[in-house]
Design an enzyme around this catalytic site. Structure first.
Site, mmCIF file in Angstrom:
data_model
loop_
_atom_site.group_PDB
_atom_site.id
_atom_site.type_symbol
_atom_site.label_atom_id
_atom_site.label_comp_id
_atom_site.label_asym_id
_atom_site.label_seq_id
_atom_site.Cartn_x
_atom_site.Cartn_y
_atom_site.Cartn_z
ATOM 1 C CG ASP A 130 14.597 -90.701 -109.409
ATOM 2 O OD1 ASP A 130 15.668 -90.095 -109.233
ATOM 3 O OD2 ASP A 130 14.488 -91.923 -109.222
ATOM 4 C CB SER A 131 17.475 -91.561 -112.776
ATOM 5 O OG SER A 131 17.559 -92.192 -111.513
ATOM 6 C CB THR A 188 22.162 -87.924 -109.523
ATOM 7 O OG1 THR A 188 22.280 -89.025 -108.625
ATOM 8 C CG2 THR A 188 23.330 -87.883 -110.460
ATOM 9 C CD GLU A 204 15.621 -98.179 -110.821
ATOM 10 O OE1 GLU A 204 14.971 -98.732 -111.708
ATOM 11 O OE2 GLU A 204 15.301 -97.056 -110.366
ATOM 12 C CB CYS A 223 20.590 -91.580 -103.799
ATOM 13 S SG CYS A 223 19.817 -92.536 -105.113
ATOM 14 C CB THR A 224 14.988 -90.175 -104.244
ATOM 15 O OG1 THR A 224 15.374 -90.328 -105.625
ATOM 16 C CG2 THR A 224 15.013 -88.718 -103.869
ATOM 17 C CG HIS A 225 16.970 -95.330 -106.395
ATOM 18 N ND1 HIS A 225 16.964 -94.166 -107.115
ATOM 19 C CD2 HIS A 225 16.553 -96.307 -107.242
ATOM 20 C CE1 HIS A 225 16.573 -94.421 -108.354
ATOM 21 N NE2 HIS A 225 16.313 -95.716 -108.459
ATOM 22 C CE1 TYR A 246 18.571 -90.000 -115.923
ATOM 23 C CE2 TYR A 246 18.248 -87.997 -114.634
ATOM 24 C CZ TYR A 246 17.864 -88.835 -115.662
ATOM 25 O OH TYR A 246 16.773 -88.494 -116.432
ATOM 26 N N GLY A 247 23.610 -91.497 -111.809
ATOM 27 C CA GLY A 247 24.688 -91.213 -110.861
ATOM 28 C C GLY A 247 26.091 -91.511 -111.329
ATOM 29 C CB CYS A 283 16.775 -87.249 -109.015
ATOM 30 S SG CYS A 283 18.296 -88.021 -109.592
HETATM 31 N N1 DGL Z 1 17.313 -91.381 -107.258
HETATM 32 C C1 DGL Z 1 18.490 -90.840 -107.889
HETATM 33 C C2 DGL Z 1 19.231 -89.950 -106.919
HETATM 34 O O1 DGL Z 1 18.547 -89.457 -106.021
HETATM 35 C C3 DGL Z 1 19.049 -91.857 -108.697
HETATM 36 C C4 DGL Z 1 20.375 -92.073 -108.988
HETATM 37 C C5 DGL Z 1 20.777 -92.677 -110.258
HETATM 38 O O2 DGL Z 1 20.019 -92.713 -111.210
HETATM 39 O O3 DGL Z 1 21.947 -93.065 -110.270
HETATM 40 O O4 DGL Z 1 20.391 -89.646 -106.985
#
Ligand code: DGL
Length: 269
Positions: free
Chosen positions: A10-11, A75, A152, A184-186, A42-43, A73
């Site tokens: 993931d990011s 994104t 984060e 998004c996994t966050h 990343y988004g 992730c």
């Molecule tokens: N967990 C990522 C996702 O599922 C992270 C997004 C990011 O880095 O912006 O999209």
């Protein structure tokens, strides 16, 4: 049977919501996890940049002898899958289709909300999967660019998070969606806030967990599940400082990060 590790990336921290589910449903599997914490988020980046990052993330994971890759992730899954799949001699799955499948199963009024990063929402990929699975479904999408920085930085259930979530979720409430993909996994970390705002009758789909469940299915189908009887090992790698990942990672996993976290130079891959 195959006892090599599964690679997950993931990011940043978000993919740990997928790791948590892998640990629950496939406790004997070894895992190599990479969080690209030096380049998160990343988004907000363009698709070309994300695809470049994804290739480097995969190249890093493939420097280990792994058997399967989960892009944990939203994104990265929207920007890179399925285009890059053909470039590798290993199966790679993401979060989009598994989460879309669960949402289509869960909805009763065919009104499905999708929350994601700007990149994920712009790609329209979740909506595409949902509408392919159920042409009667109406999809309401909402980009939530503030959620990843909040998570984060540990703002999980704070006043500021609730204020921002209220604004993002207002259209979903208005449209009376009964199911929301936390695309998004966050975002599963924000479940308590989101469910307080939306109410108990709205089903929240955890995209990280959905990706893990799907990977289990595929590993079984491909004959790649492990046949060890002991608990698997998890090795964590990040592209920025190790300390904050170790501290906050525990929140994602609901338990302390065990074993080592190492820093790597991702640009080399
Ligand atoms: N967990 C990522 C996702 O599922 C992270 C997004 C990011 O880095 O912006 O999209």
């Amino acid at each position: 049977m195959d006892n090599r590790p599964i690679g997950i990336f993931d990011s940043g921290l978000g993919g740990l919501t997928c790791v948590k589910e892998v640990l629950r449903i496939m406790p004997s599997e070894d895992i190599i996890y990479f969080g690209d914490t030096g380049r998160v988020p990343y988004g907000t980046r363009g698709a070309d940049t994300i695809v470049k990052y994804v290739r480097q993330d995969i190249n890093f994971l493939k420097s280990f002898d792994i058997k399967y890759i989960i892009i944990a992730c939203g994104t990265a899954s929207s920007a890179a899958l399925p285009n890059i799949q053909g470039e590798y001699d290993i199966e790679i799955s993401g979060v989009l289709e598994p989460a879309a499948r669960l949402a289509v199963k869960a909805t009763k009024n065919n009104k499905i909300g999708v929350l994601g990063t700007s990149g994920t929402i712009k790609s329209g990929k979740y909506a595409e999967f949902i509408e392919n699975l159920n042409p009667d479904a109406k999809v309401f999408q909402q980009a939530c660019p503030m959620f990843v920085p909040l998570v984060e930085n540990g703002y999980i259930d704070s006043e500021v998070t609730e204020l921002i979530a209220n604004e993002y979720l207002e259209p979903m409430k208005r449209e009376k969606v009964d199911t929301i993909i936390l695309g998004c996994t966050h975002y599963p970390l924000l479940k308590p806030v989101i469910s307080r705002i939306m109410g108990d009758n709205v089903t929240l789909i955890d995209s990280g967990a959905a990706a893990a469940d799907y990977a289990k299915l595929r590993l079984d189908e491909l004959g790649l599940s492990c046949d060890k009887n002991k608990k698997g090992n998890v090795k964590y790698f990040v592209s920025d400082t190790v300390e904050s990942f170790s501290e906050l990672g525990g929140l994602f996993l609901n338990r302390e990060i065990q074993g080592g976290v190492s820093r790597i130079e991702i640009e080399k891959y």
